[in-house]
Design a protein around this motif. Structure first.
Motif, PDB file in Angstrom:
ATOM      1  N   THR A  53      45.257  33.847  76.000  1.00  0.00           N
ATOM      2  CA  THR A  53      43.860  34.288  76.151  1.00  0.00           C
ATOM      3  C   THR A  53      43.776  36.038  76.024  1.00  0.00           C
ATOM      4  O   THR A  53      44.558  36.463  76.155  1.00  0.00           O
ATOM      5  N   PRO A  54      42.517  36.361  75.479  1.00  0.00           N
ATOM      6  CA  PRO A  54      42.606  37.688  75.208  1.00  0.00           C
ATOM      7  C   PRO A  54      43.097  38.520  76.826  1.00  0.00           C
ATOM      8  O   PRO A  54      43.463  39.506  76.873  1.00  0.00           O
ATOM      9  N   GLY A  86      46.891  40.588  64.665  1.00  0.00           N
ATOM     10  CA  GLY A  86      47.142  39.324  64.214  1.00  0.00           C
ATOM     11  C   GLY A  86      45.934  38.566  64.073  1.00  0.00           C
ATOM     12  O   GLY A  86      44.694  38.853  64.501  1.00  0.00           O
ATOM     13  N   THR A  87      45.833  37.183  63.718  1.00  0.00           N
ATOM     14  CA  THR A  87      44.746  36.518  63.539  1.00  0.00           C
ATOM     15  C   THR A  87      44.176  36.013  64.754  1.00  0.00           C
ATOM     16  O   THR A  87      43.079  35.400  64.814  1.00  0.00           O
ATOM     17  N   SER A  88      45.085  35.822  65.615  1.00  0.00           N
ATOM     18  CA  SER A  88      44.557  35.299  67.040  1.00  0.00           C
ATOM     19  C   SER A  88      45.237  35.961  68.265  1.00  0.00           C
ATOM     20  O   SER A  88      46.220  37.009  68.077  1.00  0.00           O
ATOM     21  N   PRO A  89      44.791  35.924  69.336  1.00  0.00           N
ATOM     22  CA  PRO A  89      45.559  36.663  70.418  1.00  0.00           C
ATOM     23  C   PRO A  89      47.206  36.338  70.676  1.00  0.00           C
ATOM     24  O   PRO A  89      47.850  37.015  71.013  1.00  0.00           O
ATOM     25  N   ALA A  90      47.227  35.023  70.368  1.00  0.00           N
ATOM     26  CA  ALA A  90      48.662  34.387  70.403  1.00  0.00           C
ATOM     27  C   ALA A  90      49.589  35.022  69.422  1.00  0.00           C
ATOM     28  O   ALA A  90      50.817  35.302  69.510  1.00  0.00           O
ATOM     29  N   GLU A  91      49.191  35.230  68.019  1.00  0.00           N
ATOM     30  CA  GLU A  91      49.843  35.897  67.059  1.00  0.00           C
ATOM     31  C   GLU A  91      50.134  37.336  67.411  1.00  0.00           C
ATOM     32  O   GLU A  91      51.182  37.970  67.234  1.00  0.00           O
ATOM     33  N   PRO A  93      39.416  43.058  69.590  1.00  0.00           N
ATOM     34  CA  PRO A  93      38.925  42.266  68.494  1.00  0.00           C
ATOM     35  C   PRO A  93      38.821  42.969  67.314  1.00  0.00           C
ATOM     36  O   PRO A  93      38.185  44.105  67.302  1.00  0.00           O
ATOM     37  N   GLY A 144      37.424  39.712  62.139  1.00  0.00           N
ATOM     38  CA  GLY A 144      38.166  38.911  62.791  1.00  0.00           C
ATOM     39  C   GLY A 144      39.479  39.129  63.033  1.00  0.00           C
ATOM     40  O   GLY A 144      40.143  40.022  62.683  1.00  0.00           O
ATOM     41  N   GLY A 145      40.100  38.286  63.781  1.00  0.00           N
ATOM     42  CA  GLY A 145      41.344  38.604  64.611  1.00  0.00           C
ATOM     43  C   GLY A 145      41.511  39.524  65.592  1.00  0.00           C
ATOM     44  O   GLY A 145      40.519  39.801  66.263  1.00  0.00           O
ATOM     45  N   TRP A 146      42.591  40.198  65.859  1.00  0.00           N
ATOM     46  CA  TRP A 146      42.754  41.164  66.913  1.00  0.00           C
ATOM     47  C   TRP A 146      43.778  42.191  66.371  1.00  0.00           C
ATOM     48  O   TRP A 146      44.679  42.056  65.789  1.00  0.00           O
TER      49      TRP A 146
END
Length: 79
Positions: free
Chosen positions: A2-3, A47-52, A18, A22-24
């Protein structure tokens, strides 16, 4: 991830936000030295997501912990 988890894990060294489109992204809280940049460290990661983004920041952590050897630069080849 999660963020909030991302910020807890990396927030002391990185400002995490963010992205507008889009992305982070994450920006280092302190500037890197020239030798640190020559060893492949980055001041900004995305990254495109918090996980990436977390995967990219983990890569940075591994690079920071590696023993540094001097990397020849183009200036060395000129002399």
């Amino acid at each position: 991830m999660t963020p909030e988890e991302l910020r807890r894990r990396y927030g002391q060294a990185w400002i995490i936000s963010p992205a507008v489109a889009g992305g982070w992204y994450a920006v280092r809280r302190t500037a890197l030295s020239v030798p640190a940049r020559e060893h492949g460290l980055s001041e900004i990661r995305g990254g495109t997501s918090p996980a990436e983004l977390a995967r990219h920041l983990e890569e940075e952590t591994r690079l920071e912990q590696r023993p540094w050897q001097r990397i020849p630069t183009s200036r060395d080849r000129i002399s």
